[in-house]
Motif scaffolding. Structure first.
Motif, PDB file in Angstrom:
ATOM      1  N   GLU A 230     -15.346 -42.292  66.264  1.00  0.00           N
ATOM      2  CA  GLU A 230     -15.141 -41.405  67.418  1.00  0.00           C
ATOM      3  C   GLU A 230     -16.210 -40.321  67.478  1.00  0.00           C
ATOM      4  N   LEU A 231     -16.588 -39.763  66.323  1.00  0.00           N
ATOM      5  CA  LEU A 231     -17.606 -38.712  66.289  1.00  0.00           C
ATOM      6  C   LEU A 231     -18.960 -39.263  66.746  1.00  0.00           C
ATOM      7  N   VAL A 232     -19.327 -40.448  66.276  1.00  0.00           N
ATOM      8  CA  VAL A 232     -20.586 -41.065  66.681  1.00  0.00           C
ATOM      9  C   VAL A 232     -20.582 -41.351  68.182  1.00  0.00           C
ATOM     10  N   ARG A 233     -19.454 -41.803  68.697  1.00  0.00           N
ATOM     11  CA  ARG A 233     -19.371 -42.090  70.138  1.00  0.00           C
ATOM     12  C   ARG A 233     -19.561 -40.822  70.968  1.00  0.00           C
TER      13      ARG A 233
ATOM     14  N   THR B 145     -22.114 -47.513  66.688  1.00  0.00           N
ATOM     15  CA  THR B 145     -20.665 -47.684  66.609  1.00  0.00           C
ATOM     16  C   THR B 145     -20.297 -48.748  65.576  1.00  0.00           C
ATOM     17  N   MET B 146     -21.029 -49.874  65.578  1.00  0.00           N
ATOM     18  CA  MET B 146     -20.746 -50.925  64.591  1.00  0.00           C
ATOM     19  C   MET B 146     -21.068 -50.447  63.178  1.00  0.00           C
ATOM     20  N   ALA B 147     -22.145 -49.665  63.036  1.00  0.00           N
ATOM     21  CA  ALA B 147     -22.497 -49.130  61.711  1.00  0.00           C
ATOM     22  C   ALA B 147     -21.420 -48.165  61.221  1.00  0.00           C
ATOM     23  N   ALA B 148     -20.895 -47.322  62.129  1.00  0.00           N
ATOM     24  CA  ALA B 148     -19.835 -46.391  61.744  1.00  0.00           C
ATOM     25  C   ALA B 148     -18.563 -47.124  61.336  1.00  0.00           C
ATOM     26  N   ALA B 149     -18.297 -48.261  61.989  1.00  0.00           N
ATOM     27  CA  ALA B 149     -17.076 -49.010  61.688  1.00  0.00           C
ATOM     28  C   ALA B 149     -17.136 -49.684  60.321  1.00  0.00           C
ATOM     29  N   LEU B 150     -18.337 -50.129  59.915  1.00  0.00           N
ATOM     30  CA  LEU B 150     -18.437 -50.971  58.717  1.00  0.00           C
ATOM     31  C   LEU B 150     -19.340 -50.381  57.641  1.00  0.00           C
ATOM     32  N   TYR B 151     -19.629 -49.071  57.706  1.00  0.00           N
ATOM     33  CA  TYR B 151     -20.569 -48.492  56.744  1.00  0.00           C
ATOM     34  C   TYR B 151     -20.087 -48.657  55.302  1.00  0.00           C
ATOM     35  N   ASN B 152     -18.788 -48.713  55.066  1.00  0.00           N
ATOM     36  CA  ASN B 152     -18.256 -48.764  53.700  1.00  0.00           C
ATOM     37  C   ASN B 152     -17.645 -50.113  53.348  1.00  0.00           C
ATOM     38  N   ILE B 153     -18.027 -51.176  54.067  1.00  0.00           N
ATOM     39  CA  ILE B 153     -17.459 -52.498  53.752  1.00  0.00           C
ATOM     40  C   ILE B 153     -17.895 -52.957  52.361  1.00  0.00           C
ATOM     41  N   GLY B 154     -19.036 -52.452  51.886  1.00  0.00           N
ATOM     42  CA  GLY B 154     -19.506 -52.804  50.552  1.00  0.00           C
ATOM     43  C   GLY B 154     -18.656 -52.232  49.442  1.00  0.00           C
ATOM     44  N   LYS B 155     -17.690 -51.363  49.765  1.00  0.00           N
ATOM     45  CA  LYS B 155     -16.804 -50.783  48.756  1.00  0.00           C
ATOM     46  C   LYS B 155     -15.557 -51.626  48.509  1.00  0.00           C
ATOM     47  N   LEU B 156     -15.389 -52.722  49.259  1.00  0.00           N
ATOM     48  CA  LEU B 156     -14.140 -53.478  49.186  1.00  0.00           C
ATOM     49  C   LEU B 156     -13.878 -54.070  47.806  1.00  0.00           C
TER      50      LEU B 156
END
Length: 452
Positions: free
Chosen positions: A215-218, A235-246
């Motif tokens: 929301e902040l990036v938008r 927006t896509m980067a903000a949504a998945l920036y931490n997917i590597g932490k799974l």
């Protein structure tokens, strides 16, 4: 004999639902009753492959955990044999290894957890099948464009008028192809936001970040008129920036990065690269993946993974770092103490030129003030002082809380000498260092200038 008019047959997409629990299959069948789909059921991976060998299937939704052949393995087989079939994973638990396997080997389109919300499930199926239709239409248009070009070569020598007509048709086809591809990219944005819930499921609500960062990036993109492509990638980067932490442990997921042990810190420094690796196989995600890769670079060149410096860091990565740190400081994911929004912005301003782009920081603060109602730092009349800089007559601009969260003073309180002394004494007793947000009336400002 009376001639019969031909009837139009409406195509019904075929859905194959796979789960070893018949109760789950029955629930899904009841949910989809009355929907415009042909629904087939399988209680095992082997049975599902037998069904697919007999007839084409548009979409397969498989449970992750099943005996003999788990969902990730089944979806990987389907990806190899029937790449055009959409693949969705349904699971009731967070299993990073299964999720990563499904992404890398099964090339899954969506992920949904049990228990599901009926409306969300129906929306997800509609969106997935709409995406499939869009992709098939795109491929059809590509083939049609190629066919028309071949035809154009044959006609070019003698039929100039025909060429002109065909050129017009080809332009219309190209326009339709562009529209179809743009729709495909918009579908990816929606998909990434749904997929970002994966990371959130690993954290308690008070530690979740992705929705607020999106929301902040938008808001930033809208206020600064960024073009559609840049806004979509951010927006896509903000949504998945931490997917590597799974793949992290639950403890590591919720521990502030400054408190991580040495071995965990090395793993922490690798998460942007891991996130990028997971996303680079998806063509519409490549630009967003590059922003994610560099969002932990620092303006002074001390960041990771590539130690990029100043303007060498992509603009989107610099903006994403500001948004990520602003939210994560408030969630206690960077420092042990959770900050309020103004304290987080004071921290960001303090490290402008070291961690953050100094020209972007003040602009970002103004965006935060627009986005959040509790940001006072953007007000030029508000000052941030230590307790020893306070004088009688100053007015608190926001609530003052102790480090343990206890409310000390309410916003709007007018300070006097005795109150300032008490604050200094309490701060010393607690071993803390408060940042006080105050407004300075003109008469107090004048008195300070005279004594200064």
């Amino acid at each position: 004999m009376e001639e019969q008019l031909p009837t139009t047959v409406t195509y019904k997409p075929k859905l194959l639902l796979v789960d070893d629990e018949e109760s789950i299959l029955n629930s899904l069948r009841r949910l989809l009753r009355g929907q415009p789909y042909e629904v087939l059921l399988a209680t095992s991976g082997a049975q599902a492959l037998e069904i697919m060998a007999r007839q084409p299937i548009d979409l397969v939704m498989s449970d992750a955990r099943m005996p003999n052949m788990d969902g990730s393995t089944l979806l990987a087989h389907i990806h190899q044999r029937y790449p055009d079939t959409l693949r969705i994973m349904l699971t009731g638990y967070a299993d990073p290894s299964a999720i990563i396997k499904a992404i890398n080997e099964g090339q899954i389109h969506r992920y949904i957890s049990k228990p599901w919300h009926d409306e969300e499930m129906l929306l997800m199926l509609r969106q997935s099948l709409a995406y499939q239709h869009s992709e098939r239409e795109r491929l059809r248009l590509v083939q049609e464009t190629w066919d028309r070009n071949e035809e154009l070569k044959l006609l070019n020598a003698t039929l100039e008028k025909h060429v002109a007509a065909r050129t017009s048709e080809l332009q219309q086809t190209a326009d339709m192809l562009d529209l179809a591809y743009e729709e495909l990219k918009r579908s990816y944005v929606t998909g990434t936001e749904v997929f970002s819930l994966l990371a959130n499921l690993r954290l308690p609500p008070a530690k979740q970040t992705n929705r607020q960062i999106i929301e902040l990036v938008r808001v930033y993109c809208k206020l600064h008129g960024l073009d559609e492509g840049s806004s979509r990638d951010l927006t896509m980067a903000a949504a998945l920036y931490n997917i590597g932490k799974l793949s992290w442990t639950d403890s590591m997921m919720s521990t502030p990065s400054d408190l991580l042990h040495h071995s965990d810190r090395e793993r922490y420094r690798g998460y942007p690269k891991q996130s990028e690796s997971l996303l680079m196989t998806l063509d519409p995600m490549k630009d967003a993946a590059r922003l994610i890769l560099h969002h932990q670079e620092r303006w002074d060149g001390s960041g990771f993974p590539d130690r990029l410096k100043s303007e060498a860091i992509p603009f989107g990565s610099r903006l994403l770092k500001l948004a990520v740190d602003f939210i994560e400081l408030q969630r206690g994911l960077i420092l042990e103490r959770q900050m309020n929004s103004d304290e987080a912005l004071v921290y960001i301003r303090q490290y402008a030129g070291r961690l953050y782009d100094p020209e972007l920081v003040e602009d970002f603060i103004q965006v935060c003030a627009t986005y959040l109602s509790d940001v006072t730092l953007a007000d030029p009349t508000v000052k941030v002082l230590t307790t020893r800089d306070l004088v009688a007559g100053m007015i608190l601009a926001r609530n003052l809380n102790a480090d343990n969260g206890m409310l000390l003073l309410n916003a709007g309180k007018v300070l006097n000498g005795a109150l300032v002394e008490k604050l200094i004494a309490f701060e010393a007793m607690e071993g803390a260092k408060y940042s006080i947000f105050v407004k300075v009336p003109e008469e107090v400002e004048g008195a300070l200038l005279e004594t200064g």
